[in-house]
Scaffold this motif. Sequence first.
Motif, PDB file in Angstrom:
ATOM      1  N   LYS A  85      30.752  38.113  38.443  1.00 27.32           N
ATOM      2  CA  LYS A  85      31.062  38.565  37.079  1.00 27.32           C
ATOM      3  C   LYS A  85      31.992  39.782  37.055  1.00 27.32           C
ATOM      4  O   LYS A  85      31.931  40.609  36.145  1.00 27.32           O
ATOM      5  CB  LYS A  85      29.770  38.911  36.311  1.00 27.32           C
ATOM      6  CG  LYS A  85      28.631  37.925  36.466  1.00 27.32           C
ATOM      7  CD  LYS A  85      28.964  36.562  35.955  1.00 27.32           C
ATOM      8  CE  LYS A  85      27.756  35.636  35.929  1.00 27.32           C
ATOM      9  NZ  LYS A  85      27.176  35.314  37.240  1.00 27.32           N
ATOM     10  N   ASN A  86      32.857  39.902  38.056  1.00 26.87           N
ATOM     11  CA  ASN A  86      33.831  40.992  38.065  1.00 26.87           C
ATOM     12  C   ASN A  86      35.037  40.575  38.882  1.00 26.87           C
ATOM     13  O   ASN A  86      35.006  39.572  39.610  1.00 26.87           O
ATOM     14  CB  ASN A  86      33.217  42.281  38.618  1.00 26.87           C
ATOM     15  CG  ASN A  86      32.957  42.209  40.112  1.00 26.87           C
ATOM     16  OD1 ASN A  86      33.835  42.478  40.927  1.00 26.87           O
ATOM     17  ND2 ASN A  86      31.738  41.819  40.486  1.00 26.87           N
ATOM     18  N   ILE A  87      36.099  41.358  38.765  1.00 26.49           N
ATOM     19  CA  ILE A  87      37.363  41.013  39.407  1.00 26.49           C
ATOM     20  C   ILE A  87      37.617  41.806  40.689  1.00 26.49           C
ATOM     21  O   ILE A  87      38.532  41.499  41.454  1.00 26.49           O
ATOM     22  CB  ILE A  87      38.518  41.229  38.404  1.00 26.49           C
ATOM     23  CG1 ILE A  87      39.738  40.390  38.786  1.00 26.49           C
ATOM     24  CG2 ILE A  87      38.870  42.702  38.284  1.00 26.49           C
ATOM     25  CD1 ILE A  87      40.822  40.423  37.742  1.00 26.49           C
TER      26      ILE A  87
ATOM     27  N   PHE B 269      48.595  42.172  43.886  1.00 24.93           N
ATOM     28  CA  PHE B 269      47.162  42.088  44.150  1.00 24.93           C
ATOM     29  C   PHE B 269      46.295  42.317  42.916  1.00 24.93           C
ATOM     30  O   PHE B 269      45.207  41.755  42.818  1.00 24.93           O
ATOM     31  CB  PHE B 269      46.781  43.088  45.248  1.00 24.93           C
ATOM     32  CG  PHE B 269      47.472  42.813  46.548  1.00 24.93           C
ATOM     33  CD1 PHE B 269      47.225  41.648  47.238  1.00 24.93           C
ATOM     34  CD2 PHE B 269      48.399  43.699  47.062  1.00 24.93           C
ATOM     35  CE1 PHE B 269      47.873  41.369  48.429  1.00 24.93           C
ATOM     36  CE2 PHE B 269      49.052  43.435  48.257  1.00 24.93           C
ATOM     37  CZ  PHE B 269      48.790  42.268  48.939  1.00 24.93           C
ATOM     38  N   ILE B 270      46.748  43.135  42.001  1.00 28.65           N
ATOM     39  CA  ILE B 270      45.971  43.361  40.785  1.00 28.65           C
ATOM     40  C   ILE B 270      46.478  42.469  39.654  1.00 28.65           C
ATOM     41  O   ILE B 270      45.689  41.852  38.937  1.00 28.65           O
ATOM     42  CB  ILE B 270      46.017  44.849  40.375  1.00 28.65           C
ATOM     43  CG1 ILE B 270      45.404  45.712  41.486  1.00 28.65           C
ATOM     44  CG2 ILE B 270      45.271  45.062  39.056  1.00 28.65           C
ATOM     45  CD1 ILE B 270      45.419  47.198  41.196  1.00 28.65           C
ATOM     46  N   GLY B 271      47.803  42.381  39.518  1.00 29.80           N
ATOM     47  CA  GLY B 271      48.376  41.591  38.433  1.00 29.80           C
ATOM     48  C   GLY B 271      47.980  40.126  38.498  1.00 29.80           C
ATOM     49  O   GLY B 271      47.563  39.534  37.490  1.00 29.80           O
ATOM     50  N   GLU B 272      48.112  39.517  39.670  1.00 34.80           N
ATOM     51  CA  GLU B 272      47.755  38.101  39.786  1.00 34.80           C
ATOM     52  C   GLU B 272      46.274  37.876  39.533  1.00 34.80           C
ATOM     53  O   GLU B 272      45.886  36.858  38.943  1.00 34.80           O
ATOM     54  CB  GLU B 272      48.147  37.573  41.168  1.00 34.80           C
ATOM     55  CG  GLU B 272      49.635  37.332  41.315  1.00 34.80           C
ATOM     56  CD  GLU B 272      50.003  36.624  42.595  1.00 34.80           C
ATOM     57  OE1 GLU B 272      51.103  36.057  42.659  1.00 34.80           O
ATOM     58  OE2 GLU B 272      49.191  36.636  43.556  1.00 34.80           O
TER      59      GLU B 272
ATOM     60  N   MET C 221      57.864  39.889  36.781  1.00 33.24           N
ATOM     61  CA  MET C 221      56.901  38.833  36.471  1.00 33.24           C
ATOM     62  C   MET C 221      55.469  39.321  36.676  1.00 33.24           C
ATOM     63  O   MET C 221      54.599  39.128  35.817  1.00 33.24           O
ATOM     64  CB  MET C 221      57.156  37.613  37.353  1.00 33.24           C
ATOM     65  CG  MET C 221      56.166  36.472  37.123  1.00 33.24           C
ATOM     66  SD  MET C 221      56.314  35.175  38.370  1.00 33.24           S
ATOM     67  CE  MET C 221      55.698  36.017  39.830  1.00 33.24           C
ATOM     68  N   SER C 222      55.220  39.975  37.804  1.00 36.77           N
ATOM     69  CA  SER C 222      53.847  40.350  38.134  1.00 36.77           C
ATOM     70  C   SER C 222      53.335  41.515  37.297  1.00 36.77           C
ATOM     71  O   SER C 222      52.167  41.531  36.894  1.00 36.77           O
ATOM     72  CB  SER C 222      53.738  40.692  39.627  1.00 36.77           C
ATOM     73  OG  SER C 222      54.591  41.772  39.958  1.00 36.77           O
TER      74      SER C 222
END
Length: 270
Positions: A244-246, A184-187, A82-83
């Motif tokens: 403005k960033n992830i 942590f990155i996928g979500e 899923m992730s």
Amino acid sequence: MPKMPSTFYQKIIHFFNLSDPDYVRFVRSYEAKTKKQIAFYLFLGLLPGLIAYLFTFPLREPLMKWTGLSSVYVQFIALVVMSIGWHMLFPFLMLRFKDGLSFKQSLVYLGFGKFDLKGILTVLPLLTALFTILSLPYMRYVYTPLFEWLNGFSALHMGEWHIFNQGYYDFPLPLLLVGLVGNFIGEEIYFRGYLLRKVGRLKFDWLWISFIFYFYHMWQAPINWALLPLAIVTPFEILVKLRKNIYVAILFHLFTNFLWGAITLYLVGV
């Protein structure tokens, strides 16, 4: 004449908010434009959680018999698929084939365009500290009874078989790394990079996505649903909208999963 904001107020805004009008225009040009489109993206926030719930609860034992895998590995594989498969692949496919963006443009859209050192070193620690302080009374007086109440429902009960109780991180290193990337990155790609941008025309878009993020964790509902009121003060979405960033959201996610619980346990016993 309208009263102009004070110089101090302007400095505060400038400190927290990263001005990038070109990026804002770029993102807004791909926002959902109708109520039906917005509702569709909000539903997409819940759908992977529903799928994960099905694999964790009603489908877990049939899959154990069919695959010969243990309970914890059935859950782990379902969550990793899923992730990694949904959270990370789906946004890129949608941006490519629905919105017509290249891979590089998609990275920019999702918030990977500019590394934000100031946000990481100053804004992130301040908002993280503020969130932690605001969360302490709730964790002390509300979280535990609400968790126990939710865990009393058979459809939500996290028994000893549940992956959370067996150990989320007790896996061989290669599998663990895949799981951590997906978590942590996928979500963050899916919720804060993709869905938050898509529902940008929705009033209080950050709060909608925050609530949905907590609620989507249906496979561990007693934990995350008991934290649902904290959605108002959890700064995932605010950080992304301000900076403005992830990158800041990914680091905050790491903090909440690895340090925040230890801090609240030490300070208020929960």
